[in-house]
Write a protein that holds these residues in place. Structure first.
Motif, PDB file in Angstrom:
ATOM      1  N   ALA A  11     -60.751  16.765 -24.229  1.00  0.00           N
ATOM      2  CA  ALA A  11     -61.705  16.706 -23.114  1.00  0.00           C
ATOM      3  C   ALA A  11     -62.377  18.070 -22.928  1.00  0.00           C
ATOM      4  O   ALA A  11     -63.594  18.146 -22.704  1.00  0.00           O
ATOM      5  N   LEU A  12     -61.597  19.144 -23.036  1.00  0.00           N
ATOM      6  CA  LEU A  12     -62.186  20.491 -22.947  1.00  0.00           C
ATOM      7  C   LEU A  12     -63.134  20.748 -24.104  1.00  0.00           C
ATOM      8  O   LEU A  12     -64.220  21.311 -23.920  1.00  0.00           O
ATOM      9  N   VAL A  13     -62.725  20.335 -25.306  1.00  0.00           N
ATOM     10  CA  VAL A  13     -63.577  20.529 -26.481  1.00  0.00           C
ATOM     11  C   VAL A  13     -64.856  19.710 -26.356  1.00  0.00           C
ATOM     12  O   VAL A  13     -65.941  20.183 -26.706  1.00  0.00           O
ATOM     13  N   LEU A  14     -64.740  18.497 -25.831  1.00  0.00           N
ATOM     14  CA  LEU A  14     -65.922  17.647 -25.643  1.00  0.00           C
ATOM     15  C   LEU A  14     -66.936  18.307 -24.719  1.00  0.00           C
ATOM     16  O   LEU A  14     -68.120  18.425 -25.057  1.00  0.00           O
ATOM     17  N   TRP A  15     -66.474  18.777 -23.567  1.00  0.00           N
ATOM     18  CA  TRP A  15     -67.406  19.379 -22.607  1.00  0.00           C
ATOM     19  C   TRP A  15     -67.920  20.740 -23.078  1.00  0.00           C
ATOM     20  O   TRP A  15     -69.081  21.084 -22.823  1.00  0.00           O
ATOM     21  N   ALA A  52     -60.096  10.056 -18.990  1.00  0.00           N
ATOM     22  CA  ALA A  52     -59.307  11.277 -19.189  1.00  0.00           C
ATOM     23  C   ALA A  52     -60.169  12.536 -19.194  1.00  0.00           C
ATOM     24  O   ALA A  52     -59.666  13.631 -18.972  1.00  0.00           O
ATOM     25  N   SER A  53     -61.468  12.387 -19.440  1.00  0.00           N
ATOM     26  CA  SER A  53     -62.321  13.573 -19.495  1.00  0.00           C
ATOM     27  C   SER A  53     -63.085  13.815 -18.199  1.00  0.00           C
ATOM     28  O   SER A  53     -63.804  14.790 -18.097  1.00  0.00           O
ATOM     29  N   ARG A  54     -62.931  12.941 -17.232  1.00  0.00           N
ATOM     30  CA  ARG A  54     -63.578  13.148 -15.938  1.00  0.00           C
ATOM     31  C   ARG A  54     -62.662  13.983 -15.054  1.00  0.00           C
ATOM     32  O   ARG A  54     -61.898  13.466 -14.251  1.00  0.00           O
ATOM     33  N   SER A  55     -62.723  15.285 -15.227  1.00  0.00           N
ATOM     34  CA  SER A  55     -61.830  16.190 -14.509  1.00  0.00           C
ATOM     35  C   SER A  55     -62.467  17.570 -14.491  1.00  0.00           C
ATOM     36  O   SER A  55     -63.652  17.723 -14.783  1.00  0.00           O
ATOM     37  N   VAL A  56     -61.656  18.561 -14.181  1.00  0.00           N
ATOM     38  CA  VAL A  56     -62.140  19.936 -14.213  1.00  0.00           C
ATOM     39  C   VAL A  56     -62.502  20.361 -15.629  1.00  0.00           C
ATOM     40  O   VAL A  56     -63.120  21.405 -15.821  1.00  0.00           O
ATOM     41  N   ALA A  57     -62.139  19.543 -16.618  1.00  0.00           N
ATOM     42  CA  ALA A  57     -62.516  19.839 -18.006  1.00  0.00           C
ATOM     43  C   ALA A  57     -64.032  19.891 -18.156  1.00  0.00           C
ATOM     44  O   ALA A  57     -64.541  20.550 -19.056  1.00  0.00           O
ATOM     45  N   ALA A  58     -64.761  19.212 -17.282  1.00  0.00           N
ATOM     46  CA  ALA A  58     -66.227  19.227 -17.352  1.00  0.00           C
ATOM     47  C   ALA A  58     -66.783  20.639 -17.141  1.00  0.00           C
ATOM     48  O   ALA A  58     -67.893  20.940 -17.587  1.00  0.00           O
ATOM     49  N   LEU A  59     -66.021  21.504 -16.499  1.00  0.00           N
ATOM     50  CA  LEU A  59     -66.469  22.884 -16.310  1.00  0.00           C
ATOM     51  C   LEU A  59     -66.454  23.686 -17.607  1.00  0.00           C
ATOM     52  O   LEU A  59     -66.947  24.810 -17.646  1.00  0.00           O
ATOM     53  N   ALA A  60     -65.900  23.117 -18.669  1.00  0.00           N
ATOM     54  CA  ALA A  60     -65.920  23.783 -19.977  1.00  0.00           C
ATOM     55  C   ALA A  60     -67.340  23.855 -20.529  1.00  0.00           C
ATOM     56  O   ALA A  60     -67.566  24.495 -21.552  1.00  0.00           O
ATOM     57  N   ILE A  61     -68.286  23.228 -19.851  1.00  0.00           N
ATOM     58  CA  ILE A  61     -69.697  23.384 -20.214  1.00  0.00           C
ATOM     59  C   ILE A  61     -70.096  24.860 -20.109  1.00  0.00           C
ATOM     60  O   ILE A  61     -70.875  25.356 -20.930  1.00  0.00           O
ATOM     61  N   LEU A  62     -69.562  25.568 -19.124  1.00  0.00           N
ATOM     62  CA  LEU A  62     -69.947  26.970 -18.912  1.00  0.00           C
ATOM     63  C   LEU A  62     -69.603  27.865 -20.098  1.00  0.00           C
ATOM     64  O   LEU A  62     -70.476  28.587 -20.590  1.00  0.00           O
TER      65      LEU A  62
END
Length: 134
Positions: A11-15, A52-62
């Motif tokens: 999920a982190l890698v995806l975002w 599973a990817s709808r979480s704070v992992a989305a902040l990995a966009i930064l």
């Protein structure tokens, strides 16, 4: 519900990939940018659809957004000015930009974004492991 300690790394890698592709799409809008932005949209939709990817992992966009300026800044470390290198047969010269307008935002996004994701994931995992006294 998936707690923070069991969140998948993908999920982190995806975002983060979405961030890299958005940065590449903006920089290369006149060439491959349209394709990079289209792929970023596809991955973002995939990230929003998968629970599973709808979480704070989305902040990995930064941090993903900071990768491209960081690479450009590091490749211009000898600048500003002309940089020449010699081999036995040839001599090549390149005009380098000042690395600071690229390094500073790249470092802020990569380091700050990584710290923010790490901090929020840790906070959520601490909250998930805390006993519930209702």
């Amino acid at each position: 519900m998936v707690d923070a300690s069991q969140r998948p790394l993908w999920a982190l890698v995806l975002w983060a990939s979405v961030g890299v592709l958005v940065g590449l799409g903006v920089v290369g809008i006149l060439s491959i940018g349209v394709y990079a932005l289209a792929l970023a949209v596809v991955l973002a939709v995939l990230g929003l659809v998968l629970p599973a990817s709808r979480s704070v992992a989305a902040l990995a966009i930064l941090p993903g957004l900071g990768v491209l300026p960081l690479v450009v800044g590091l490749s211009n470390l000898g600048g500003p000015g002309t940089y020449c290198s010699e081999t036995v047969d040839t001599m090549t010269c390149a005009e380098l930009l000042s690395p600071w307008p690229f390094l500073v935002p790249g470092l802020v996004l990569v380091v700050g974004g990584t710290w923010l994701v790490w901090r929020l994931v840790r906070r959520h995992s601490d909250r998930a492991s805390a006993p519930d006294f209702r």
